[in-house]
Design a protein around this motif. Sequence first.
Motif, PDB file in Angstrom:
ATOM      1  N   ALA A 167      32.710  -5.379  50.306  1.00  0.00           N
ATOM      2  CA  ALA A 167      31.605  -4.647  49.521  1.00  0.00           C
ATOM      3  C   ALA A 167      30.275  -5.210  49.529  1.00  0.00           C
ATOM      4  O   ALA A 167      29.265  -4.395  49.761  1.00  0.00           O
ATOM      5  N   GLY A 168      30.136  -6.480  50.329  1.00  0.00           N
ATOM      6  CA  GLY A 168      28.682  -6.864  50.772  1.00  0.00           C
ATOM      7  C   GLY A 168      28.267  -5.997  51.888  1.00  0.00           C
ATOM      8  O   GLY A 168      26.966  -5.985  52.196  1.00  0.00           O
ATOM      9  N   ARG A 169      29.072  -5.404  52.617  1.00  0.00           N
ATOM     10  CA  ARG A 169      28.769  -4.831  53.849  1.00  0.00           C
ATOM     11  C   ARG A 169      28.395  -3.144  53.591  1.00  0.00           C
ATOM     12  O   ARG A 169      27.729  -2.393  54.242  1.00  0.00           O
ATOM     13  N   ILE A 170      28.569  -2.984  52.220  1.00  0.00           N
ATOM     14  CA  ILE A 170      28.294  -1.317  51.708  1.00  0.00           C
ATOM     15  C   ILE A 170      27.611  -1.377  50.297  1.00  0.00           C
ATOM     16  O   ILE A 170      28.107  -1.688  49.409  1.00  0.00           O
ATOM     17  N   PRO A 171      26.447  -1.189  50.777  1.00  0.00           N
ATOM     18  CA  PRO A 171      25.307  -1.143  49.660  1.00  0.00           C
ATOM     19  C   PRO A 171      25.763  -0.044  48.444  1.00  0.00           C
ATOM     20  O   PRO A 171      26.489   1.116  48.746  1.00  0.00           O
ATOM     21  N   GLY A 172      25.606  -0.539  47.298  1.00  0.00           N
ATOM     22  CA  GLY A 172      26.066   0.299  46.086  1.00  0.00           C
ATOM     23  C   GLY A 172      27.637   0.493  45.831  1.00  0.00           C
ATOM     24  O   GLY A 172      27.965   1.143  44.873  1.00  0.00           O
ATOM     25  N   ALA A 207      33.469  -4.747  44.721  1.00  0.00           N
ATOM     26  CA  ALA A 207      34.731  -5.147  45.368  1.00  0.00           C
ATOM     27  C   ALA A 207      35.990  -4.267  44.743  1.00  0.00           C
ATOM     28  O   ALA A 207      36.940  -3.925  45.303  1.00  0.00           O
ATOM     29  N   GLU A 208      35.754  -3.960  43.425  1.00  0.00           N
ATOM     30  CA  GLU A 208      36.777  -3.351  42.603  1.00  0.00           C
ATOM     31  C   GLU A 208      36.827  -1.752  43.183  1.00  0.00           C
ATOM     32  O   GLU A 208      38.048  -1.467  43.364  1.00  0.00           O
ATOM     33  N   GLU A 209      35.660  -1.037  43.477  1.00  0.00           N
ATOM     34  CA  GLU A 209      35.949   0.198  43.843  1.00  0.00           C
ATOM     35  C   GLU A 209      36.447   0.181  45.283  1.00  0.00           C
ATOM     36  O   GLU A 209      37.579   1.301  45.458  1.00  0.00           O
ATOM     37  N   ILE A 210      36.251  -0.538  46.014  1.00  0.00           N
ATOM     38  CA  ILE A 210      36.866  -0.388  47.484  1.00  0.00           C
ATOM     39  C   ILE A 210      38.292  -1.001  47.512  1.00  0.00           C
ATOM     40  O   ILE A 210      39.019  -0.477  48.119  1.00  0.00           O
ATOM     41  N   GLU A 211      38.642  -2.021  46.526  1.00  0.00           N
ATOM     42  CA  GLU A 211      40.170  -2.207  46.439  1.00  0.00           C
ATOM     43  C   GLU A 211      40.906  -1.132  46.046  1.00  0.00           C
ATOM     44  O   GLU A 211      41.760  -0.778  46.476  1.00  0.00           O
ATOM     45  N   LYS A 212      40.375  -0.428  45.014  1.00  0.00           N
ATOM     46  CA  LYS A 212      41.161   0.954  44.507  1.00  0.00           C
ATOM     47  C   LYS A 212      41.048   1.968  45.489  1.00  0.00           C
ATOM     48  O   LYS A 212      42.225   2.430  45.482  1.00  0.00           O
ATOM     49  N   TYR A 213      39.984   2.039  46.412  1.00  0.00           N
ATOM     50  CA  TYR A 213      40.186   3.009  47.372  1.00  0.00           C
ATOM     51  C   TYR A 213      41.258   2.780  48.274  1.00  0.00           C
ATOM     52  O   TYR A 213      42.190   3.480  48.782  1.00  0.00           O
ATOM     53  N   TRP A 214      41.303   1.599  48.753  1.00  0.00           N
ATOM     54  CA  TRP A 214      42.144   0.917  49.629  1.00  0.00           C
ATOM     55  C   TRP A 214      43.565   1.232  49.283  1.00  0.00           C
ATOM     56  O   TRP A 214      44.383   1.542  50.129  1.00  0.00           O
ATOM     57  N   THR A 215      43.854   0.491  48.039  1.00  0.00           N
ATOM     58  CA  THR A 215      45.232   0.530  47.659  1.00  0.00           C
ATOM     59  C   THR A 215      45.687   1.978  47.456  1.00  0.00           C
ATOM     60  O   THR A 215      47.092   2.362  47.731  1.00  0.00           O
ATOM     61  N   SER A 216      45.054   2.962  46.789  1.00  0.00           N
ATOM     62  CA  SER A 216      45.278   4.294  46.558  1.00  0.00           C
ATOM     63  C   SER A 216      45.654   4.931  47.814  1.00  0.00           C
ATOM     64  O   SER A 216      46.515   6.071  47.941  1.00  0.00           O
ATOM     65  N   ARG A 217      44.790   4.558  49.077  1.00  0.00           N
ATOM     66  CA  ARG A 217      44.936   5.212  50.158  1.00  0.00           C
ATOM     67  C   ARG A 217      46.003   4.817  51.193  1.00  0.00           C
ATOM     68  O   ARG A 217      46.557   5.299  51.800  1.00  0.00           O
ATOM     69  N   TYR A 218      46.171   3.403  51.251  1.00  0.00           N
ATOM     70  CA  TYR A 218      46.766   3.062  52.360  1.00  0.00           C
ATOM     71  C   TYR A 218      48.150   1.967  51.918  1.00  0.00           C
ATOM     72  O   TYR A 218      48.762   1.683  52.733  1.00  0.00           O
TER      73      TYR A 218
END
Length: 75
Positions: free
Chosen positions: A51-56, A59-70
């Motif tokens: 999340a530190g590499r993606i402004p805005g 960490a929770e959004e990224i984890e949800k995206y990853w787990t829902s997709r992969y």
Amino acid sequence: MGDADRSSSHDVSPDSTEQTNQASKIKFSEEEEILIAMVYNLVGERWSLIAGRIPGRTAEEIEKYWTSRYSSTSE
């Protein structure tokens, strides 16, 4: 009373469906998806670092995206 018992046990399913729909509503650009995959390959499930590499993004959004997709359903 029996009807109330059935409806309360039925309420559990829509809630879990709602969580799944919520995760799928998070939209990421193609560039963000590529960046997430690249950083994930480097650091693994360290969502706050990703999340530190993606402004805005959180960490929770990224984890949800990853787990829902992969994630595979191993349950």
